[in-house]
Design an enzyme around this catalytic site. Sequence first.
Site, PDB file in Angstrom:
ATOM      1  N   ILE A  18      38.322  87.302  35.266  1.00  0.00           N
ATOM      2  CA  ILE A  18      37.241  87.673  36.311  1.00  0.00           C
ATOM      3  C   ILE A  18      37.687  86.939  37.439  1.00  0.00           C
ATOM      4  O   ILE A  18      37.280  87.101  38.637  1.00  0.00           O
ATOM      5  CB  ILE A  18      35.901  87.207  35.753  1.00  0.00           C
ATOM      6  CG1 ILE A  18      35.393  88.724  34.874  1.00  0.00           C
ATOM      7  CG2 ILE A  18      34.771  87.387  37.078  1.00  0.00           C
ATOM      8  CD1 ILE A  18      34.171  88.358  34.192  1.00  0.00           C
ATOM      9  N   SER A 144      26.163  84.939  32.821  1.00  0.00           N
ATOM     10  CA  SER A 144      26.130  86.050  31.805  1.00  0.00           C
ATOM     11  C   SER A 144      25.035  86.421  31.219  1.00  0.00           C
ATOM     12  O   SER A 144      23.992  85.580  31.445  1.00  0.00           O
ATOM     13  CB  SER A 144      27.055  85.205  30.641  1.00  0.00           C
ATOM     14  OG  SER A 144      27.029  86.363  29.346  1.00  0.00           O
ATOM     15  N   TYR A 157      27.494  79.141  23.831  1.00  0.00           N
ATOM     16  CA  TYR A 157      27.651  79.697  25.124  1.00  0.00           C
ATOM     17  C   TYR A 157      26.517  80.447  25.768  1.00  0.00           C
ATOM     18  O   TYR A 157      26.210  80.338  26.946  1.00  0.00           O
ATOM     19  CB  TYR A 157      28.641  81.019  24.947  1.00  0.00           C
ATOM     20  CG  TYR A 157      29.176  81.693  26.181  1.00  0.00           C
ATOM     21  CD1 TYR A 157      30.062  81.144  26.940  1.00  0.00           C
ATOM     22  CD2 TYR A 157      28.647  83.091  26.352  1.00  0.00           C
ATOM     23  CE1 TYR A 157      30.598  81.658  28.232  1.00  0.00           C
ATOM     24  CE2 TYR A 157      29.213  83.552  27.454  1.00  0.00           C
ATOM     25  CZ  TYR A 157      30.144  83.170  28.432  1.00  0.00           C
ATOM     26  OH  TYR A 157      30.610  83.722  29.404  1.00  0.00           O
ATOM     27  N   LYS A 161      25.085  79.080  29.445  1.00  0.00           N
ATOM     28  CA  LYS A 161      24.894  80.433  30.434  1.00  0.00           C
ATOM     29  C   LYS A 161      23.275  80.231  30.837  1.00  0.00           C
ATOM     30  O   LYS A 161      23.116  80.437  32.010  1.00  0.00           O
ATOM     31  CB  LYS A 161      25.178  81.594  29.970  1.00  0.00           C
ATOM     32  CG  LYS A 161      26.677  81.920  29.942  1.00  0.00           C
ATOM     33  CD  LYS A 161      27.322  81.465  31.345  1.00  0.00           C
ATOM     34  CE  LYS A 161      28.979  81.624  30.973  1.00  0.00           C
ATOM     35  NZ  LYS A 161      29.703  81.160  32.304  1.00  0.00           N
TER      36      LYS A 161
END
Length: 264
Positions: A18, A144, A157, A161
């Site tokens: 990305i 995310s 994670y 996020k």
Amino acid sequence: MSNLKGKRAVISGASRGIGRGIAIQLAKAGVDVVINYRSHEGEADEVVAACEAHGVRAFKVAADMADQQQTESLVDQASELLGGLDIVVSNAAYSDRHTMLDSDMDEFRKTIDISMWGAFYLIRRGAQKLVDAGQGGNLVVISSPHAHIAMPGAMAYNMAKAANDQMARTAACELAQYGIRCNIIHPGWTNTPGERKFFSEQTLEQKGSELPLGRLGEPEEIGRGVVFLCDPESRYITGSTITIDGGIQLPFKEMYRVEEASGR
């Protein structure tokens, strides 16, 4: 978009995936860029060349986002190389997958250190540079859907996020007085090298075909979202989240059931 021509940006984790897509799309819009990488120097060189092909200045700078000093130095070096900064994009992330009960604590901490603390170090130092310059600017945080979807096996994670989102919205509140906008992008399932860590090519192809739009996203599509947010014509957007996920969060399975029940 030519409205960004001559602007200057630093993108963390931009040697692949990305981040690469973001850097190239910004370059296509006329933005001079600094490409951050940690261990993929050869790929960083490729991104620099791809950006330069669009007629802009491009540089690479190595830095580990888990290290506060290195991250702050990245921002300082980027500002020196480009003669200032207008855009700071926090993209670098790390994730490993374990259930909470079986957590590898070294991997858990690494995820938090890079994906949460690294984002904070970058955004904080970038904001300081923009405030000192007094010309406004843009901060973009690549977060995310994990920020609000409690995906099993990805606790660290998910936590990082969720923190990214709150960080960005708080920054938007605190920096509005300086003409600095801070926004968030939630990419969906995107065709990146990082996905190959968890899924086979066969799985990615099969599961991608099952999404509402029939495929995974591409990094440049996330990059176009960054260009849109940073464009001066988007000057009334701050503290917002753009979701670029091909409809993965839509209730498309339920929709199919409705169509089957109706005989369509």
